[in-house]
Design an enzyme around this catalytic site. Structure first.
Site, mmCIF file in Angstrom:
data_model
loop_
_atom_site.group_PDB
_atom_site.id
_atom_site.type_symbol
_atom_site.label_atom_id
_atom_site.label_comp_id
_atom_site.label_asym_id
_atom_site.label_seq_id
_atom_site.Cartn_x
_atom_site.Cartn_y
_atom_site.Cartn_z
ATOM 1 N N THR A 41 0.838 -1.207 0.000
ATOM 2 C CA THR A 41 0.000 0.000 0.000
ATOM 3 C C THR A 41 0.868 1.251 0.000
ATOM 4 O OG1 THR A 41 -0.199 -0.101 2.415
ATOM 5 C CG2 THR A 41 -1.969 -1.096 1.118
ATOM 6 N N ARG A 90 -9.534 -5.538 1.039
ATOM 7 C CA ARG A 90 -10.767 -5.555 1.821
ATOM 8 C C ARG A 90 -11.122 -4.235 2.497
ATOM 9 N NH1 ARG A 90 -8.233 -10.110 1.592
ATOM 10 N NH2 ARG A 90 -9.379 -12.022 1.170
ATOM 11 N N ASP A 113 2.226 -8.583 -7.018
ATOM 12 C CA ASP A 113 2.693 -7.379 -7.712
ATOM 13 C C ASP A 113 4.147 -7.424 -8.178
ATOM 14 O OD1 ASP A 113 4.101 -6.970 -5.262
ATOM 15 O OD2 ASP A 113 2.423 -5.821 -4.460
ATOM 16 N N HIS A 121 0.091 -16.794 -3.896
ATOM 17 C CA HIS A 121 -1.108 -16.360 -4.627
ATOM 18 C C HIS A 121 -0.800 -15.993 -6.073
ATOM 19 C CE1 HIS A 121 -3.258 -15.280 -0.574
ATOM 20 N NE2 HIS A 121 -3.275 -16.568 -0.836
ATOM 21 N N CYS A 131 -0.825 -26.293 -20.453
ATOM 22 C CA CYS A 131 0.565 -26.756 -20.573
ATOM 23 C C CYS A 131 1.551 -25.920 -19.767
ATOM 24 C CB CYS A 131 0.993 -26.793 -22.035
ATOM 25 S SG CYS A 131 1.266 -25.155 -22.777
ATOM 26 N N CYS A 166 -3.464 -20.584 -25.927
ATOM 27 C CA CYS A 166 -2.056 -20.958 -26.090
ATOM 28 C C CYS A 166 -1.753 -21.306 -27.553
ATOM 29 C CB CYS A 166 -1.737 -22.141 -25.189
ATOM 30 S SG CYS A 166 -0.029 -22.705 -25.253
ATOM 31 N N CYS A 173 -0.800 -25.384 -27.393
ATOM 32 C CA CYS A 173 -1.750 -26.466 -27.098
ATOM 33 C C CYS A 173 -3.207 -26.029 -27.179
ATOM 34 C CB CYS A 173 -1.462 -27.060 -25.723
ATOM 35 S SG CYS A 173 -1.952 -25.986 -24.343
ATOM 36 N N ASN A 222 1.680 -4.819 11.363
ATOM 37 C CA ASN A 222 0.478 -4.596 10.554
ATOM 38 C C ASN A 222 -0.238 -3.355 11.060
ATOM 39 O OD1 ASN A 222 -1.208 -5.678 8.361
ATOM 40 N ND2 ASN A 222 -2.782 -5.904 9.937
#
Length: 249
Positions: A28, A36, A104, A121, A132, A153, A156, A219
């Site tokens: 941030t 959220r 990011d 993630h 593939c 792709c 494939c 945090n």
């Protein structure tokens, strides 16, 4: 009473194997909104579920529009002092790996080697074939998006999607196994900017604690994991980490 950078620097200096675990809060400060909070990514647009991407041309078109129009702000941002401090700790040999929930690419952009970053993630800076696993750079796909193609792709004919793990998509097994192993091997586990509400990634500091690591949580807001952490700091990550690195010995 010691100040926060000095206390954290002391823990880092004395540890054998530190692991850093980052969430949206570290980015941030680079201008990337979190997910959220009010004004965050999901308050501006609904997530596209994996099964909808696979089954709907319309949803795939919307997904690629978001990639190239970048409303989430995931691409094009620059690393901040927090990212650079983590990179410094890796280069100093104090941090063995960086586990991140972020997509990011800013840890790599700050100088952390690819093999030291574990992305649980995924990554928004490139794409892969879902069949593939062929990697595609976004700039190479942009002309096909501009031409209105349903991007598949060239090898494939499988569907191509950004390397971000979407809602409903299986977590990357190899990365999660490696992340759990790193957590279990650490003697210092530092959480930077994660609300620790998204599982299974939020289980990692618990694994570290159970295997004997000192757990630090930095945090902006309280987390459900604060009660068992050895050090909790509610402060800005960039200034804290910059000052901390300067005190590490």
């Amino acid at each position: 009473m010691t100040d926060a950078p000095e206390e954290l620097a002391s823990l880092i200096s004395q540890c054998r194997r530190a692991v850093v675990f980052t969430g949206a809060g570290i980015s941030t400060e680079s201008g990337i909104p979190d997910f959220r909070s009010p004004g965050g990514v999901w308050s501006k647009m609904k997530p596209i579920y994996f099964q909808d991407f696979v089954s709907s041309r319309e949803q795939r078109t919307e997904a690629w529009n978001r990639v190239f129009n970048n409303p989430a702000g995931w691409t094009g941002a620059k690393p901040n002092d927090g990212h650079h401090a983590v990179a410094d700790l890796v280069q100093m040999g104090k941090v063995s790996s960086v586990i991140t929930q972020n997509v990011d690419n800013l840890h790599q952009a700050s100088g952390v080697a690819d093999d030291r970053v574990i992305e649980v993630h995924g990554n928004a800076s490139y794409a892969r074939c879902l069949q593939c696993s062929k990697r595609y750079e976004l700039e190479d796909l942009k002309p096909r998006w501009e031409a209105g193609e349903d991007i598949t792709c060239v090898f494939c004919t499988g569907l191509v999607k950004t390397a971000v793990i979407s809602f409903g998509q299986a977590m990357p097994e190899d990365e999660m196994n490696r992340a759990m192993e790193e957590a279990a091997l650490s003697d210092l586990f530092i959480v930077l900017g994660s609300s620790l509400v998204v599982y299974p990634a939020a289980e990692l500091p618990v694994i570290a604690k159970r295997t004997g690591a000192t757990v630090v949580i930095v945090n902006r807001d309280e987390t459900d994991h604060d009660s068992y952490a050895d050090l909790v700091l509610h402060t800005e990550i960039g200034p804290l980490m910059k000052q901390t690195v300067a005190r590490v010995y």
